[in-house]
Every structure is written in C-alpha cells, then in structure tokens.
Scaffold this motif. Structure first.
Motif, mmCIF file in Angstrom:
data_model
loop_
_atom_site.group_PDB
_atom_site.id
_atom_site.type_symbol
_atom_site.label_atom_id
_atom_site.label_comp_id
_atom_site.label_asym_id
_atom_site.label_seq_id
_atom_site.Cartn_x
_atom_site.Cartn_y
_atom_site.Cartn_z
ATOM 1 N N LEU A 1 0.834 -1.204 0.000
ATOM 2 C CA LEU A 1 0.000 0.000 0.000
ATOM 3 C C LEU A 1 0.865 1.250 0.000
ATOM 4 O O LEU A 1 0.566 2.236 -0.679
ATOM 5 N N ARG B 1 -4.006 5.502 -4.876
ATOM 6 C CA ARG B 1 -4.791 4.691 -3.944
ATOM 7 C C ARG B 1 -5.918 3.966 -4.696
ATOM 8 O O ARG B 1 -6.219 2.796 -4.421
ATOM 9 N N ALA C 1 -6.511 -0.192 -5.267
ATOM 10 C CA ALA C 1 -7.765 -0.924 -5.100
ATOM 11 C C ALA C 1 -8.133 -1.710 -6.355
ATOM 12 O O ALA C 1 -8.721 -2.792 -6.260
ATOM 13 N N GLY D 1 -4.312 -6.587 0.727
ATOM 14 C CA GLY D 1 -5.035 -6.010 1.848
ATOM 15 C C GLY D 1 -5.937 -4.875 1.394
ATOM 16 O O GLY D 1 -6.206 -4.696 0.207
ATOM 17 N N ASN D 2 -6.420 -4.084 2.355
ATOM 18 C CA ASN D 2 -7.327 -2.986 2.000
ATOM 19 C C ASN D 2 -6.539 -1.761 1.565
ATOM 20 O O ASN D 2 -5.316 -1.688 1.736
ATOM 21 N N SER D 3 -7.249 -0.792 1.016
ATOM 22 C CA SER D 3 -6.602 0.398 0.448
ATOM 23 C C SER D 3 -6.605 1.591 1.392
ATOM 24 O O SER D 3 -6.320 2.720 0.971
ATOM 25 N N TRP E 1 -9.036 3.220 3.085
ATOM 26 C CA TRP E 1 -10.010 4.272 2.775
ATOM 27 C C TRP E 1 -10.396 5.098 3.993
ATOM 28 O O TRP E 1 -10.765 6.272 3.860
ATOM 29 N N SER E 2 -10.330 4.529 5.187
ATOM 30 C CA SER E 2 -10.706 5.293 6.377
ATOM 31 C C SER E 2 -9.771 6.483 6.610
ATOM 32 O O SER E 2 -10.160 7.480 7.220
#
Length: 235
Positions: free
Chosen positions: A118, A194, A198, A206-208, A210-211
């Motif tokens: 990331l 980012r 995604a 894993g996740n990008s 976003w939070s």
C-alpha cells in the motif's frame, strides 16, 4: 487541451518516479531494498523536478490540486480552468502509479507485507491520530504552496515554477516534515494511486486504507488555501 495533457504527463512522471522509489525501497528482492527514508525523499524530490520540467511549458506545472486551488484563489488562473487541471492531475497520477506497479510486478508478488505494498501507492500515518495527521498535512502543504507562490511571483529571480527549486522544496519537506504521515501534500498524488491500488490485481494486497484517505485530500486543500491567503496578505 494543452493544460490537460501537460498536467497529465507531468503528474504521470511524478507518480511513476515517486511510487517507483518507494517500491524500490520497501518491496522484497529489489536492488534498493531497505535503503531508507533518505532515498525515498530524494527520489520524490527528483520526481517533482522531472514532473515540473515536463509540464512547465504547457500548463505552468501545478501537478497538485492544492497548488491549482491556491492559484485560482489568487486569480492567477481562471476558476473555469480548475477542473481541467485537476482531472489531468488525477489521471496522470493513476497512470504513473500503474506504470510503477508494472515495473515492480514481480516484486509485489515476492512481498508478503500488505502495508508495504500500500505504501508504494499512497500514504498512511506512522501514529494514527486524526487531528495530528491532518495538522501535519496542512502544515506540509502550506510550506509547499507558500514556497511555490514565491517562485511563481513575477519579481522572483527563480522564475515561474522553476523545476529544480520545486524539487528541492519537496525534498526538504520530506526530510523535515515527512515522518508523521509520509507527506502526501497532494490530493492527486495520494488518491489517484490509492484508487489504482484498489483496482490492480496485486496479490495479498489487503485494504486500500479508505478510512484514512480523506486526510491527504482535505489537509492539502486547507494547507494550500491558507498559504494563498497568507501570501496575499504579505503582498
């Protein structure tokens, strides 16, 4: 069209070389693996130098929505031109990040650390804290845009957005202020890559994040506008 293409090309070069240097440092089995923060900061400084050099003639080389909004606030460009600049910047950042991914394709597969993958594309805080992280991005972008506005002033000896000084400012910000958040200081530079993180088929990515993603957008916009306001007060 010249503005759009220049911003897209310049921001693509910025993201290619910037994301590329991070990939070289953090991904496994690269020639530059674990070479450290100094290498990343210098790489991003050179990335900005190249991007500004490429785009300067066609668009003035903003390469950053925070710079574009500051220029519009000060009536240095028309507000009607702002979407053209910003769309070019976002598309360019997405293209550059994709090219960096292609360049390091095998190394993404050789790396298990999702956070490192990331980090090639976008920023995340060393110590997550919304207020502190937002303040860091505001301060860093203020420093960038404030310096750029003086470079672009008619009386400035450096000329309009001269490539080398812009790169040196980003190098300095990275070395001095980059530790808390990774110094996005540019909504397009963070959000464009980012989005590609995604979308691209990166193994075990894993996740990008976003939070966190709104902070590298809101912080730079606020910092850039504050820089424009202070600059205007000092004229």
């Amino acid at each position: 069209m010249s503005i759009f293409l220049s911003e897209m090309a310049g921001t693509a070069m910025l993201a290619l070389l910037g994301c590329g240097v991070v990939a070289n440092v953090v991904l496994n089995q690269t020639k530059g693996n674990n070479s450290g923060w100094i290498v990343i900061a210098f790489g991003w400084g050179v990335a900005v130098f190249v991007g500004v050099f490429v785009a300067a003639k066609g668009s003035g080389a903003h390469l950053n929505p925070a710079v574009t909004l500051a220029f519009a606030w000060l009536h240095k460009i028309e507000w009607s031109q702002v979407p053209v600049y910003i769309v070019g910047q976002f598309l360019g950042a997405m293209i550059g990040a994709t090219l960096a991914w292609l360049s390091y394709y095998k190394h993404f597969g050789a790396t298990d650390n999702a956070a490192a993958k990331l980090g090639v594309f976008c920023n995340s805080p060393a110590i997550p804290n919304t207020t502190a992280n937002l303040a860091t991005e505001i301060i860093g972008t203020f420093a960038l845009v404030f310096a750029v506005l003086y470079m672009a002033a008619p009386a400035a000896s450096l000329g309009a957005l001269d490539a080398l000084p812009a790169g040196l400012v980003v190098l300095g910000i990275g070395l001095s202020l980059g530790g808390p958040t990774g110094y996005a200081i540019n909504p397009a530079r963070d959000m464009g890559p980012r989005i590609m993180h995604a979308l691209l088929p990166i193994p075990n990515k894993g996740n990008s994040g976003w939070s966190y993603s709104w902070i590298p957008v809101v912080g730079p916009v606020v910092g850039g506008l504050l820089a424009a306001i202070v600059f205007d007060m000092l004229q």
